[in-house]
Design an enzyme around this catalytic site. Structure first.
Site, PDB file in Angstrom:
ATOM      1  CG  LEU A  49       9.003  50.614 -44.087  1.00 20.83           C
ATOM      2  CD1 LEU A  49       7.807  51.481 -42.965  1.00 20.83           C
ATOM      3  CD2 LEU A  49       9.736  51.725 -45.010  1.00 20.83           C
ATOM      4  CG  ASP A  50      15.960  49.744 -43.908  1.00 16.18           C
ATOM      5  OD1 ASP A  50      15.953  48.579 -44.239  1.00 16.18           O
ATOM      6  OD2 ASP A  50      16.623  50.438 -44.494  1.00 16.18           O
ATOM      7  N   PRO A  51      14.442  48.726 -39.822  1.00 16.29           N
ATOM      8  CG  PRO A  51      15.371  47.024 -38.464  1.00 16.29           C
ATOM      9  CD  PRO A  51      15.472  47.533 -40.051  1.00 16.29           C
TER      10      PRO A  51
END
Length: 326
Positions: A49-51
């Site tokens: 998951l992206d930050p």
């Protein structure tokens, strides 16, 4: 006097932790924090998951890491906010605004555009992604100011629900719920919807609410995990076989189980199945009378009356799982 650092004593931990990933951490940073809290020897995750994104992140420990790849194919569900009228360098709020356009679309046009993105669609992966080109992640090219050619990929949008819409004011936006196939870039979807509406757009919020059979109601946060005792933390681990949902169960007797764990094909009256979860008696090294009658041995497939081994647990891993379950 120099302060000495405390060395964490690692231990074998097996199972799946459903983490609600916080904002601002990468998937690997979240994994390492959870691994430290559980004092686990081996850990991995089932896709990043992206930050910027929060939500469901299944973390695999010990024997579960052998099956983490299977979960990459699972459908995902996201809730996201698309800020209309602004395009950024990254497709989300972490990038710089590179283009601003007025938002002149109507509610009817929004509904019509969203309908266009239902079903199979082609997506060009964003430059700010971990997808590799000539062995190098695209985001590294992007950091160097380079844009490289990317081939469009086919993905499927199963559901695209409009949760809320604000077309006026200083920050026009759409709130969407997306259920999609593996490999779907929600940032790209938001950008493409913005382009189709004639104003551009970028993501300001992204939350994964479900992945495969797991949803956010089953997850625990890192803060909550940190506040608990070690026994309470371990109690959150789901068994390894939760990663084998959809696999047809096959149960072996003691003799066949031992041979299967050695990687030997077994014969039986099984119909052909692409994915099976294999169970059997615990190895004879276990003397616990409270052990379950059957334990997970691994995965495989059946073809022509043969059970063909795939990913196998080791007798040591099975023994460690049984010891922590008693």
């Amino acid at each position: 006097m120099q302060r000495q650092s405390t060395r964490v004593q690692r231990r074998p931990v097996h199972g799946v932790l459903l983490l609600d990933k916080p904002l601002g951490l990468s998937s690997n940073q979240a994994l390492q924090k959870a691994k430290w809290l559980l004092r686990a020897e081996k850990a991995g995750h089932t896709g990043t998951l992206d930050p910027l994104a929060t939500g469901v992140l299944p973390l695999c420990f010990g024997a579960a890491t052998k099956f983490s790849q299977l979960h990459l194919d699972a459908d995902k569900t996201y809730e996201t906010t698309v800020r209309l009228g602004q395009k950024t360098s990254t497709g989300d709020a972490e990038g710089d605004v590179i283009e601003t356009r007025p938002v002149t679309c109507t509610a009817g046009q929004v509904v019509e555009v969203l309908d266009r993105f239902m079903g199979p669609i082609a997506q060009v992966p964003p430059m700010h992604s971990a997808l590799k080109k000539d062995g190098k992640p695209l985001y590294e090219y992007a950091r160097e100011g380079q844009t490289v050619e990317r081939e469009a990929r086919q993905v499927v949008i199963h559901d695209l629900d409009l949760l809320d819409m604000q077309l006026d004011g200083d920050a026009p936006s759409l709130q969407l719920r997306v259920r999609c196939s593996k490999g779907t870039y929600i940032r790209t979807l938001g950008e493409d919807i913005g382009e189709a509406l004639g104003c551009g757009g970028h993501l300001t919020m992204l939350r994964r609410t479900a992945t495969g059979p797991f949803d956010a109601t089953q997850c625990i946060t890192l803060d909550a995990l940190a506040s608990e005792t070690e026994d309470q933390r371990l109690a959150h681990l789901a068994p390894v076989q939760v990663l084998l949902e959809g696999h047809v169960p096959v149960t072996l007797d003691a003799d066949n189980a031992g041979r299967y764990l050695s990687g030997v094909r077994r014969r039986g009256e099984w119909p052909d199945q692409n994915q099976v979860a294999v169970f059997g008696p615990a190895p004879t090294t276990s003397t616990e009378t409270s052990n379950p009658s059957t334990v997970l041995l691994g995965s495989g497939h059946t073809e022509g009356g043969e059970l063909i081994p795939g990913r196998l647990l080791s007798p040591i891993e099975i023994q460690q799982i049984l010891e922590t379950a008693t």
